[in-house]
Design an enzyme around this catalytic site. Structure first.
Site, PDB file in Angstrom:
ATOM      1  N   ASP A   1     -91.127 -61.349  75.550  1.00 15.07           N
ATOM      2  CA  ASP A   1     -91.380 -61.172  74.122  1.00 15.07           C
ATOM      3  C   ASP A   1     -91.725 -62.572  73.595  1.00 15.07           C
ATOM      4  O   ASP A   1     -90.873 -63.456  73.564  1.00 15.07           O
ATOM      5  CB  ASP A   1     -90.106 -60.627  73.456  1.00 15.07           C
ATOM      6  CG  ASP A   1     -90.213 -60.557  71.933  1.00 15.07           C
ATOM      7  OD1 ASP A   1     -91.255 -60.953  71.379  1.00 15.07           O
ATOM      8  OD2 ASP A   1     -89.230 -60.097  71.307  1.00 15.07           O
TER       9      ASP A   1
ATOM     10  N   LYS B   1     -96.112 -64.076  62.861  1.00 16.46           N
ATOM     11  CA  LYS B   1     -95.518 -65.412  62.801  1.00 16.46           C
ATOM     12  C   LYS B   1     -96.599 -66.472  62.978  1.00 16.46           C
ATOM     13  O   LYS B   1     -96.818 -67.302  62.111  1.00 16.46           O
ATOM     14  CB  LYS B   1     -94.424 -65.560  63.857  1.00 16.46           C
ATOM     15  CG  LYS B   1     -93.196 -64.743  63.502  1.00 16.46           C
ATOM     16  CD  LYS B   1     -92.673 -63.979  64.659  1.00 16.46           C
ATOM     17  CE  LYS B   1     -91.740 -62.855  64.307  1.00 16.46           C
ATOM     18  NZ  LYS B   1     -90.867 -62.970  63.173  1.00 16.46           N
TER      19      LYS B   1
ATOM     20  N   TRP C   1     -82.871 -61.018  69.481  1.00 12.92           N
ATOM     21  CA  TRP C   1     -84.046 -60.207  69.809  1.00 12.92           C
ATOM     22  C   TRP C   1     -84.006 -59.700  71.239  1.00 12.92           C
ATOM     23  O   TRP C   1     -84.324 -58.536  71.507  1.00 12.92           O
ATOM     24  CB  TRP C   1     -85.347 -60.953  69.492  1.00 12.92           C
ATOM     25  CG  TRP C   1     -85.483 -61.110  68.009  1.00 12.92           C
ATOM     26  CD1 TRP C   1     -85.399 -62.263  67.286  1.00 12.92           C
ATOM     27  CD2 TRP C   1     -85.658 -60.053  67.049  1.00 12.92           C
ATOM     28  NE1 TRP C   1     -85.515 -61.990  65.941  1.00 12.92           N
ATOM     29  CE2 TRP C   1     -85.679 -60.647  65.766  1.00 12.92           C
ATOM     30  CE3 TRP C   1     -85.795 -58.667  67.136  1.00 12.92           C
ATOM     31  CZ2 TRP C   1     -85.837 -59.904  64.590  1.00 12.92           C
ATOM     32  CZ3 TRP C   1     -85.956 -57.927  65.963  1.00 12.92           C
ATOM     33  CH2 TRP C   1     -85.974 -58.545  64.712  1.00 12.92           C
TER      34      TRP C   1
HETATM   35  N1  PMP Z   1     -88.951 -60.213  68.748  1.00  9.65           N
HETATM   36  C1  PMP Z   1     -88.870 -61.379  68.088  1.00  9.65           C
HETATM   37  C2  PMP Z   1     -88.717 -62.636  68.879  1.00  9.65           C
HETATM   38  C3  PMP Z   1     -88.954 -61.409  66.700  1.00  9.65           C
HETATM   39  O1  PMP Z   1     -88.870 -62.569  66.045  1.00  9.65           O
HETATM   40  C4  PMP Z   1     -89.126 -60.207  65.987  1.00  9.65           C
HETATM   41  C5  PMP Z   1     -89.268 -60.168  64.479  1.00  9.65           C
HETATM   42  N2  PMP Z   1     -88.742 -61.135  63.749  1.00  9.65           N
HETATM   43  C6  PMP Z   1     -89.182 -59.027  66.715  1.00  9.65           C
HETATM   44  C7  PMP Z   1     -89.105 -59.055  68.082  1.00  9.65           C
HETATM   45  C8  PMP Z   1     -89.364 -57.704  66.014  1.00  9.65           C
HETATM   46  O2  PMP Z   1     -90.660 -57.678  65.567  1.00  9.65           O
HETATM   47  P1  PMP Z   1     -91.247 -56.548  64.595  1.00  9.65           P
HETATM   48  O3  PMP Z   1     -90.590 -56.729  63.276  1.00  9.65           O
HETATM   49  O4  PMP Z   1     -92.698 -56.888  64.597  1.00  9.65           O
HETATM   50  O5  PMP Z   1     -90.947 -55.249  65.208  1.00  9.65           O
END
Ligand code: PMP
Length: 427
Positions: free
Chosen positions: A238, A262, A166
């Site tokens: 994030d 989450k 991520w």
């Molecule tokens: N950052 C993290 C730490 C994530 O776990 C996720 C999604 N699993 C995202 C960003 C991306 O999120 P989204 O699907 O809401 O765009």
């Protein structure tokens, strides 16, 4: 039991009165209702054109037997009492005669919902008036672009620590809007570590330092945070997958963002907590929907927000407060994670978690089987016992148990008992 809703109609500023971007006072509608002791509603009958049916009574007793233990990484399991509360309010929200899905986002009912969601989140994380809280759309992925667009110029240097997929994605997206540099990457060690902060070579000219506080796929979590050693002193995180799982000192951050799906609600809502002095300098090409100033000035109501999702987040925030706040929530999360990691570590290598012990995530627990050919059977057998979504992310394989706030201790205990049985059968 009589329906115990008290309402008051009053004119006052939202909590964001603290928020210098707010322009006008808003009339709010403030029903008080307890989440852990929801009222029962008077049954009503509904006449449809074709049939006449009694509206199903809200169920007040917890009843998990018809639900699975869902270890998905997100969208993820939600607290059962929150779902039941939403169920009981779905058809007619607190006597308004409407579902939250049908309300005008500018009406007093929804304003009271978003106001309470914000104020409860502020209480949970002790967010001061120096910060704006925004409820946005587009997921955390949109924030990968919105963050650099809002808080730096396109020729600004920016530092990224890459501890997993991520933060890597965040870094790659930022390349379009500024000059990011990876100052540490855990890739060569398969993303199992967090760097020692002393060894970080931060660029003193960088506009901000970006981290992913919890890598959902790799199960690596920062247990404390680096001090940004850059000219603006801005740390950006994030927190999508550990948001509201423990207390966080928000004042250490310039900006925190998190997708809701989450720990705090359904997908479709992204929470941004941003220091007010970082608002208002977006790059000129920034789309209006990504400009924090627009959203801050309009209390997240510039356009139609994800109303139902915000309502659900509000119910979760209320529930977290009723549990005693994030200090209590963290204790429960630590206990669940400890039980699971111990089971892995005490399996004599039958199960293995590759992540360095000191940075193992309390939320996402990746593990592999020594006999990898048994992974399919593990997942299948677990499914038969109503434990689902244990497959690791497609990019890393193995298993992953996501044990967010809403995963009950009983779910983790059941998984651990299953793992021991499985090992006994196959060792
Ligand atoms: N950052 C993290 C730490 C994530 O776990 C996720 C999604 N699993 C995202 C960003 C991306 O999120 P989204 O699907 O809401 O765009």
């Amino acid at each position: 039991m009589a329906t115990s809703i008290s309402t008051s109609s009053q004119t006052h500023l939202l909590p964001q009165t603290n928020n210098p971007f707010l322009k006008k006072p808003i009339t709010t509608f403030t029903p008080t209702i307890s989440l852990r002791n929801p009222p029962t509603f008077k049954p009503i009958s509904i006449k449809c054109a074709a049939t006449t049916q009694a509206h199903p009574q809200p169920q007040t007793q917890p009843q998990s037997s018809d639900r699975v233990f869902n270890f998905a990484a997100g969208p993820a399991t939600l607290p059962e009492n929150v779902l039941r509360k939403a169920q009981s309010e779905l058809y007619n929200w607190r006597g308004s005669g409407m579902s939250v899905m049908e309300m005008s986002h500018r009406g007093k009912e929804f304003l009271s919902i978003i106001q309470k969601a914000e104020s409860d989140l502020r209480t949970l994380l002790d967010i001061s008036s120096e910060y704006s809280v925004l409820f946005l759309q587009g997921g955390a992925t949109t924030q990968f672009a919105a963050v650099p667009l809002n808080i730096c110029n396109n020729d600004d240097a920016v530092d990224y620590i890459v501890t997993g997929s991520w933060s890597d994605k965040a870094f790659k997206e930022a390349q379009k809007y500024c000059k990011p540099n990876v100052i540490w990457s855990g890739k060569s060690e398969k993303y199992t570590k967090v760097p020692s902060f002393d060894d970080l070579k931060q660029n003193p000219e960088a506009r901000f330092l970006h981290i992913c506080a919890n890598e959902t796929i790799h199960g690596v979590e920062f247990k404390n945070y680096p001090t940004p050693n850059n000219k603006s002193g801005i740390l950006v995180a994030d927190m999508s997958s550990n948001f509201c799982s423990k207390p966080v000192d928000v004042s250490k951050f310039g900006l925190i963002y998190a997708g809701a799906q989450k720990n705090v609600g359904p997908s479709g809502v992204t929470v941004v907590i941003v220091r007010n002095d970082l608002i208002g300098n977006a790059q000129s090409m920034t789309p209006v929907m990504l400009d924090y100033k627009i959203h801050a000035e309009n209390n997240s109501l510039y356009n139609t927000p994800p109303c139902y999702g915000i309502y659900m987040c509000g119910l979760v925030f209320e529930d977290l407060l009723e549990q005693g706040g994030l200090v209590e929530v963290e204790k429960k999360n630590k206990k669940k994670a400890e039980i699971l990691y111990n089971a892995i570590d005490e399996s004599n290598g039958f199960f293995r978690c590759p992540v360095e012990k000191s940075v193992r995530s309390l939320m996402n627990v990746p593990f592999t089987l020594e006999k990898s050919e048994l992974e399919g059977e593990f997942i299948k057998e677990a499914g038969k016992e109503n434990m689902v979504q244990l497959k690791g992310h497609r990019s890393v394989g193995g298993m992953r148990a996501s044990i967010y706030n809403a995963m009950p201790l009983a779910g983790v205990e059941k998984l651990v008992a299953f793992m021991k049985d499985f090992q006994a059968k196959h060792a």
